[in-house]
Design an enzyme around this catalytic site. Structure first.
Site, PDB file in Angstrom:
ATOM      1  N   ASP A  66     -61.224 -13.455  12.984  1.00 53.53           N
ATOM      2  CA  ASP A  66     -61.261 -12.316  13.890  1.00 53.53           C
ATOM      3  C   ASP A  66     -61.968 -11.180  13.165  1.00 53.53           C
ATOM      4  O   ASP A  66     -61.530 -10.752  12.093  1.00 53.53           O
ATOM      5  CB  ASP A  66     -59.842 -11.912  14.295  1.00 53.53           C
ATOM      6  N   GLU A 150     -65.245 -15.287  17.335  1.00 52.49           N
ATOM      7  CA  GLU A 150     -65.244 -14.704  18.667  1.00 52.49           C
ATOM      8  C   GLU A 150     -66.586 -14.022  18.901  1.00 52.49           C
ATOM      9  O   GLU A 150     -67.037 -13.228  18.076  1.00 52.49           O
ATOM     10  CB  GLU A 150     -64.113 -13.682  18.778  1.00 52.49           C
ATOM     11  N   CYS A 201     -49.454 -15.270  22.406  1.00 48.43           N
ATOM     12  CA  CYS A 201     -48.534 -15.571  21.301  1.00 48.43           C
ATOM     13  C   CYS A 201     -48.921 -16.924  20.708  1.00 48.43           C
ATOM     14  O   CYS A 201     -48.935 -17.934  21.409  1.00 48.43           O
ATOM     15  CB  CYS A 201     -47.101 -15.602  21.812  1.00 48.43           C
ATOM     16  N   CYS A 204     -45.795 -19.567  21.042  1.00 47.17           N
ATOM     17  CA  CYS A 204     -45.334 -20.215  22.274  1.00 47.17           C
ATOM     18  C   CYS A 204     -46.369 -20.213  23.401  1.00 47.17           C
ATOM     19  O   CYS A 204     -46.181 -20.879  24.413  1.00 47.17           O
ATOM     20  CB  CYS A 204     -44.049 -19.552  22.770  1.00 47.17           C
ATOM     21  N   CYS A 221     -43.154 -11.028  20.508  1.00 52.47           N
ATOM     22  CA  CYS A 221     -43.293 -11.790  21.747  1.00 52.47           C
ATOM     23  C   CYS A 221     -41.991 -11.692  22.558  1.00 52.47           C
ATOM     24  O   CYS A 221     -40.914 -12.056  22.053  1.00 52.47           O
ATOM     25  CB  CYS A 221     -43.609 -13.246  21.438  1.00 52.47           C
ATOM     26  N   CYS A 224     -40.503 -15.607  23.048  1.00 57.75           N
ATOM     27  CA  CYS A 224     -39.876 -16.402  21.989  1.00 57.75           C
ATOM     28  C   CYS A 224     -39.362 -15.572  20.813  1.00 57.75           C
ATOM     29  O   CYS A 224     -38.717 -16.098  19.916  1.00 57.75           O
ATOM     30  CB  CYS A 224     -40.846 -17.469  21.483  1.00 57.75           C
ATOM     31  N   ASP A 231     -54.235  -9.005  14.225  1.00 55.11           N
ATOM     32  CA  ASP A 231     -55.457  -9.672  13.777  1.00 55.11           C
ATOM     33  C   ASP A 231     -55.196 -11.116  13.344  1.00 55.11           C
ATOM     34  O   ASP A 231     -56.003 -12.006  13.629  1.00 55.11           O
ATOM     35  CB  ASP A 231     -56.106  -8.887  12.629  1.00 55.11           C
TER      36      ASP A 231
END
Length: 248
Positions: A66, A150, A201, A204, A221, A224, A231
């Site tokens: 990232d 990305e 997340c 999960c 999250c 979960c 990052d």
């Protein structure tokens, strides 16, 4: 023009020039481009026709990265690469050189000298950035068989974050990384810029749309209960999406 590789010289028109060879010229020369920079240095760029052996895709480790400002690359495996920000390091010297240039009389020899001093500084920064890109790219293709990134809207990022984006030169780095990956058998996968890598997340799969706010650097999250660094979580999701695309 006429090239003499034996003594590293070239005749252009009727003038003979000696040159420093950065690498061996392979294959049949098809095009020669000659460029002169702001310092007056001349560069020769040869486009050659070569026959190369096919490089097979290799197996090995994968990684997701990232792109960031504090960290040049945030890695899914924790091996982050810090942002050098070469322009920022040399900002005071550039500021002094610009100030000195503005004081000189237009058309004077002193103004020409001041322009060259400023040009040398910018060339130094560009060389530092270029060397950093090549070193990192060589290291990554040597360690990883699959590198997931990305794709970014860098123009929009420049409007938001300014000179820092230009200083990092991320697009130039990706070009170098792709060039080396083709030679080593590594693969570079760029996932869609609209993929919500920061919002998902990695534990999960729940998508938290509140994370669109870039000021949120860590989040929990609600599904979960996993705690995420923005990052690191994004880089893990980028790697997973890159693997999915690669094997699709």
């Amino acid at each position: 023009w006429k090239l003499n590789e034996a003594d590293n010289s070239i005749i252009i028109g009727k003038q003979r020039y000696r040159y420093a060879k950065s690498r061996k010229i392979d294959g049949k020369i098809k095009i020669l481009t000659i460029k002169r920079d702001a310092l007056g240095d001349i560069y020769l760029y040869f486009v050659c026709e070569t026959s190369e052996n096919e490089v097979l895709v290799r197996t090995g480790k994968s990684v997701g990265f990232d792109f960031g400002l504090k960290m040049f690359l945030n890695a899914s495996d924790g091996k982050d690469i810090a942002s050098p920000l070469f322009f920022k390091q040399n900002a005071n010297a550039v500021k002094r050189a610009n100030k000195n240039l503005s004081r000189k009389v237009k058309g004077s020899n002193n103004r020409q000298k001041a322009k060259l001093t400023l040009a040398r500084l910018h060339k130094k920064i560009a060389n530092q950035r270029n060397a950093f890109h090549w070193q990192v790219a060589h290291r990554l293709v040597a360690e990883y068989a699959l590198i997931c990134l990305e794709s970014l809207n860098l123009k929009a990022m420049q409007k938001r974050f300014g000179r820092k984006i230009s200083d990092l030169g991320f697009a130039d780095f990706v070009d170098k990384l792709k060039y080396l990956s083709n030679k080593t058998g590594s693969s570079v996968i760029e996932i869609d810029r609209f993929y919500p890598s920061s919002q998902i997340c990695s534990a999960c799969g729940y998508q938290n749309t509140k994370i669109k706010n870039l000021e949120i650097r860590e989040w929990v999250c609600p599904e979960c209960g996993s705690t995420h660094n923005r990052d690191r979580n994004a880089s893990i999701n980028i790697e997973r999406e890159g693997i999915r695309i690669f094997f699709a």
